[in-house]
Design an enzyme around this catalytic site. Sequence first.
Site, PDB file in Angstrom:
ATOM      1  CE  LYS A  31      -4.483  -1.231   0.505  1.00 29.25           C
ATOM      2  NZ  LYS A  31      -5.651  -0.804   0.021  1.00 29.25           N
ATOM      3  NE  ARG A  32       2.188   4.887  -3.923  1.00 29.00           N
ATOM      4  CZ  ARG A  32       2.557   5.925  -4.847  1.00 29.00           C
ATOM      5  NH1 ARG A  32       3.583   6.265  -5.701  1.00 29.00           N
ATOM      6  NH2 ARG A  32       1.595   6.831  -4.615  1.00 29.00           N
ATOM      7  CB  ALA A  68       1.515   6.539  -0.775  1.00 33.13           C
ATOM      8  CG  LEU A  70      -5.948   9.286   4.946  1.00 28.28           C
ATOM      9  CD1 LEU A  70      -6.057   9.082   6.540  1.00 28.28           C
ATOM     10  CD2 LEU A  70      -6.811  10.723   4.748  1.00 28.28           C
ATOM     11  CG  LEU A  72      -7.121   8.442   0.170  1.00 25.19           C
ATOM     12  CD1 LEU A  72      -7.039   8.972  -1.226  1.00 25.19           C
ATOM     13  CD2 LEU A  72      -7.335   9.813   0.823  1.00 25.19           C
ATOM     14  N   GLY A 115      -0.140  12.484   4.190  1.00 22.10           N
ATOM     15  CA  GLY A 115       0.403  12.246   5.422  1.00 22.10           C
ATOM     16  C   GLY A 115       1.704  11.733   5.727  1.00 22.10           C
ATOM     17  CD  GLU A 118      -0.329  15.721   7.143  1.00 17.01           C
ATOM     18  OE1 GLU A 118      -1.024  16.975   7.683  1.00 17.01           O
ATOM     19  OE2 GLU A 118      -1.127  14.712   6.831  1.00 17.01           O
ATOM     20  CD  GLU A 138      -3.235  16.784   1.384  1.00 21.65           C
ATOM     21  OE1 GLU A 138      -2.863  15.747   2.101  1.00 21.65           O
ATOM     22  OE2 GLU A 138      -2.786  17.109   0.494  1.00 21.65           O
ATOM     23  NE  ARG A 141      -5.645  11.459  -3.952  1.00 25.25           N
ATOM     24  CZ  ARG A 141      -5.180  11.595  -5.282  1.00 25.25           C
ATOM     25  NH1 ARG A 141      -5.607  12.429  -6.298  1.00 25.25           N
ATOM     26  NH2 ARG A 141      -4.104  11.233  -5.504  1.00 25.25           N
ATOM     27  N   GLY A 146      -4.568  16.723   7.653  1.00 25.00           N
ATOM     28  CA  GLY A 146      -5.089  16.566   8.942  1.00 25.00           C
ATOM     29  C   GLY A 146      -4.117  15.812   9.992  1.00 25.00           C
TER      30      GLY A 146
END
Length: 265
Positions: A31-32, A68, A70, A72, A115, A118, A138, A141, A146
């Site tokens: 999932k990277r 990669a 959050l 989603l 993220g 982040e 973001e 998307r 966050g």
Amino acid sequence: MSGTDTAAGADLVTYELRGDVALIGLNRPVKRNAISDRFVEAIFDAVVKAQREAKAGVIFGHGAHFCAGLDLSEHSEKPLFEAVQGSRRWHAVFDQIERGTIPWVAAITGAAVGGGFELAASVQLRVADEKAFFALPEGQRGIFVGGGGSVRISRLIGPARMGDMMLTGRSVSAADMERWGGVSYVVPEGEALDKALELAARTAQNAQFTNYAIINALPRIADMSSEDGLFAESMVASLATMTDDAKERLRAFLEKRAEKVQAPE
């Protein structure tokens, strides 16, 4: 203690102790290394463990990518208040890294997106592979950062550049991110982890109180007025010289048992 940790969450995060340095590996390569709520808790547990056992830490991604961002698929199903609580939990966990008890270095390869950027912004030193790239998609998307990015990333590269990244969805190279102030070092492909380990081992040799003051006092002083910051600096500087560690290190320098600062190579 050394070796790979097998506690709960080790399927998402690996943990290894090399001397005084803890290595936390993000371990969801298919999932990277996209971050879910369970992933955040696994990171938290590993960071707390590192603060007990190590003097510095490194965060890296297993596989081709650092992170990669959050997950989603999980985020899109959350009710409003649960999403708020989830964001606040990210803040708390990443704050353990940014303003904890030991310095952290991120070894960034491949994607540091959303993220993932982040998370990287919460450490003290960032080492990027020359092939690494950064993005904040973001805007495309329909969401907003966050995990603390509006504060941490904005302070690293400035709100205008962060806004550019979010509005356009552009990817930024490691070289440009270094120029912008978002990473500390850019190294040849395949060398990010080695460089991060080298830097972490170096910081682990510092006085414990001084490391703590650098991690915790500097960002707070930056939030103060100039006069308040100078006062706080005086207090921290005076406390630092009172420690037994500082006294011994200063004595070693005066007695020529410690090396002088050298010009860069």
